[in-house]
Design a protein around this motif. Structure first.
Motif, PDB file in Angstrom:
ATOM      1  N   LYS A   4     -33.625 -14.578 -82.157  1.00 29.29           N
ATOM      2  CA  LYS A   4     -32.377 -13.834 -82.190  1.00 29.29           C
ATOM      3  C   LYS A   4     -32.577 -12.450 -81.568  1.00 29.29           C
ATOM      4  N   ILE A   5     -31.758 -12.127 -80.577  1.00 31.23           N
ATOM      5  CA  ILE A   5     -31.898 -10.883 -79.830  1.00 31.23           C
ATOM      6  C   ILE A   5     -30.661 -10.011 -80.010  1.00 31.23           C
ATOM      7  N   LEU A   6     -30.891  -8.722 -80.242  1.00 29.96           N
ATOM      8  CA  LEU A   6     -29.806  -7.746 -80.261  1.00 29.96           C
ATOM      9  C   LEU A   6     -29.802  -7.057 -78.907  1.00 29.96           C
ATOM     10  N   LEU A   7     -28.730  -7.234 -78.157  1.00 36.02           N
ATOM     11  CA  LEU A   7     -28.573  -6.610 -76.847  1.00 36.02           C
ATOM     12  C   LEU A   7     -27.617  -5.429 -76.987  1.00 36.02           C
ATOM     13  N   VAL A   8     -28.117  -4.220 -76.749  1.00 32.49           N
ATOM     14  CA  VAL A   8     -27.312  -3.008 -76.882  1.00 32.49           C
ATOM     15  C   VAL A   8     -27.059  -2.474 -75.477  1.00 32.49           C
ATOM     16  N   GLU A   9     -25.864  -2.693 -74.974  1.00 31.46           N
ATOM     17  CA  GLU A   9     -25.520  -2.368 -73.588  1.00 31.46           C
ATOM     18  C   GLU A   9     -24.026  -2.069 -73.499  1.00 31.46           C
ATOM     19  N   ASP A  10     -23.667  -0.872 -72.963  1.00 28.50           N
ATOM     20  CA  ASP A  10     -22.256  -0.501 -72.929  1.00 28.50           C
ATOM     21  C   ASP A  10     -21.558  -0.905 -71.637  1.00 28.50           C
ATOM     22  N   ASP A  11     -22.306  -1.354 -70.643  1.00 30.92           N
ATOM     23  CA  ASP A  11     -21.700  -1.860 -69.410  1.00 30.92           C
ATOM     24  C   ASP A  11     -21.321  -3.320 -69.659  1.00 30.92           C
ATOM     25  N   VAL A  12     -20.023  -3.584 -69.710  1.00 32.21           N
ATOM     26  CA  VAL A  12     -19.548  -4.920 -70.089  1.00 32.21           C
ATOM     27  C   VAL A  12     -20.086  -5.997 -69.167  1.00 32.21           C
ATOM     28  N   ALA A  13     -20.051  -5.754 -67.861  1.00 34.86           N
ATOM     29  CA  ALA A  13     -20.491  -6.768 -66.900  1.00 34.86           C
ATOM     30  C   ALA A  13     -21.977  -7.070 -67.070  1.00 34.86           C
ATOM     31  N   ILE A  14     -22.791  -6.015 -67.155  1.00 33.08           N
ATOM     32  CA  ILE A  14     -24.238  -6.220 -67.325  1.00 33.08           C
ATOM     33  C   ILE A  14     -24.527  -6.917 -68.644  1.00 33.08           C
ATOM     34  N   GLY A  15     -23.796  -6.507 -69.698  1.00 35.95           N
ATOM     35  CA  GLY A  15     -23.990  -7.117 -71.000  1.00 35.95           C
ATOM     36  C   GLY A  15     -23.684  -8.604 -70.991  1.00 35.95           C
ATOM     37  N   GLU A  16     -22.581  -8.974 -70.357  1.00 35.29           N
ATOM     38  CA  GLU A  16     -22.182 -10.383 -70.321  1.00 35.29           C
ATOM     39  C   GLU A  16     -23.170 -11.220 -69.518  1.00 35.29           C
ATOM     40  N   ILE A  17     -23.578 -10.692 -68.362  1.00 36.59           N
ATOM     41  CA  ILE A  17     -24.513 -11.432 -67.506  1.00 36.59           C
ATOM     42  C   ILE A  17     -25.861 -11.603 -68.208  1.00 36.59           C
ATOM     43  N   THR A  18     -26.336 -10.522 -68.825  1.00 39.98           N
ATOM     44  CA  THR A  18     -27.628 -10.576 -69.498  1.00 39.98           C
ATOM     45  C   THR A  18     -27.593 -11.517 -70.698  1.00 39.98           C
ATOM     46  N   ALA A  19     -26.528 -11.415 -71.492  1.00 40.20           N
ATOM     47  CA  ALA A  19     -26.399 -12.284 -72.664  1.00 40.20           C
ATOM     48  C   ALA A  19     -26.325 -13.751 -72.242  1.00 40.20           C
ATOM     49  N   ARG A  20     -25.544 -14.029 -71.204  1.00 42.85           N
ATOM     50  CA  ARG A  20     -25.399 -15.416 -70.746  1.00 42.85           C
ATOM     51  C   ARG A  20     -26.742 -15.949 -70.238  1.00 42.85           C
ATOM     52  N   GLY A  21     -27.457 -15.112 -69.476  1.00 41.74           N
ATOM     53  CA  GLY A  21     -28.747 -15.548 -68.939  1.00 41.74           C
ATOM     54  C   GLY A  21     -29.749 -15.849 -70.038  1.00 41.74           C
TER      55      GLY A  21
END
Length: 225
Positions: A4-21
């Protein structure tokens, strides 16, 4: 794989791409854009790793890292667009295990995440190492200095273990990068030097005049001897 990973990122596009990957690689990802809310999540839930952007609203990544380190040894990787040496070192000194600079490719992120998680869950045969007044319990991932337990992150523990396994020998920065971080870091000595500094602050009687981990100028580091 169910980490389980907590991704803390305020750039929506980067956050979505990183989470999906990461999710495509089998990780469970919780995304948060706000620094203070990320701290609440980190306290409330059990995460295996935190991917932490530096520039965040309400609270920057450096302060979040420091606060998490005050109660947890969860692996932390900083995500930053900044490549300035000072910013990288500040993140590492705050307690981060690694850093990734933007823009990044997902294979790099996945490789760093897996390597960092391996250090956190790595198992070894029941054994212990003793150097001076340090006792390193490999199986339990615990270190004692005399009668007092020393709190180390997984990366700090692995670094101390490698040095202890070669006590009295000089380990080059390149050898430590290979054996501790398990990744081609193109000889980025900042990872080694900053981690050594953090470990010294925890195990030396006087970190400013270290007796256990000695610097061999122009070469690397030696534990004991």
């Amino acid at each position: 794989m169910d980490e389980k990973i907590l991704l803390v990122e305020d750039d929506v596009a980067i956050g979505e791409i990183t989470a999906r990957g990461l999710e495509q690689e089998g990780f469970r990802v919780t995304t948060q854009a706000d620094g203070r809310q990320a701290l609440v999540l980190a306290r409330r839930e059990q995460f295996d790793l935190v991917l932490l952007d530096v520039m965040l609203p309400s609270l920057d990544g450096f302060e979040i890292c420091r606060q998490i380190r005050s109660w947890s040894q969860v692996p932390i990787i900083m995500l930053t667009a900044k490549t300035d040496t000072v910013d990288v070192v500040v993140g590492l000194e705050a307690g981060a295990d690694d850093y990734i600079t933007k823009p990044f490719e997902m294979p790099e992120v996945v490789a760093r995440v897996r390597a960092t998680l391996r250090r956190a869950v790595d198992t070894a045969p029941p054994d212990s190492l003793t150097v001076g007044d340090l006792t390193i319990d490999i199986a339990a991932h615990r270190v004692h200095k005399g009668d007092s337990e020393v709190g180390l992150t997984a990366t700090e523990f692995r670094l101390l273990q490698v040095l202890a396994e070669h006590a009295g020998q000089v380990m080059t920065r390149e050898q430590l990068l290979d054996r501790v971080w398990e990744y081609d870091y193109q000889s980025d000595s900042r990872l080694v030097d900053t981690a050594i500094k953090r470990v010294r602050e925890k195990i030396e009687d006087d970190a400013g005049s270290p007796q256990l981990i000695q610097t061999v100028r122009g070469v690397g580091y030696r534990l004991g001897g």
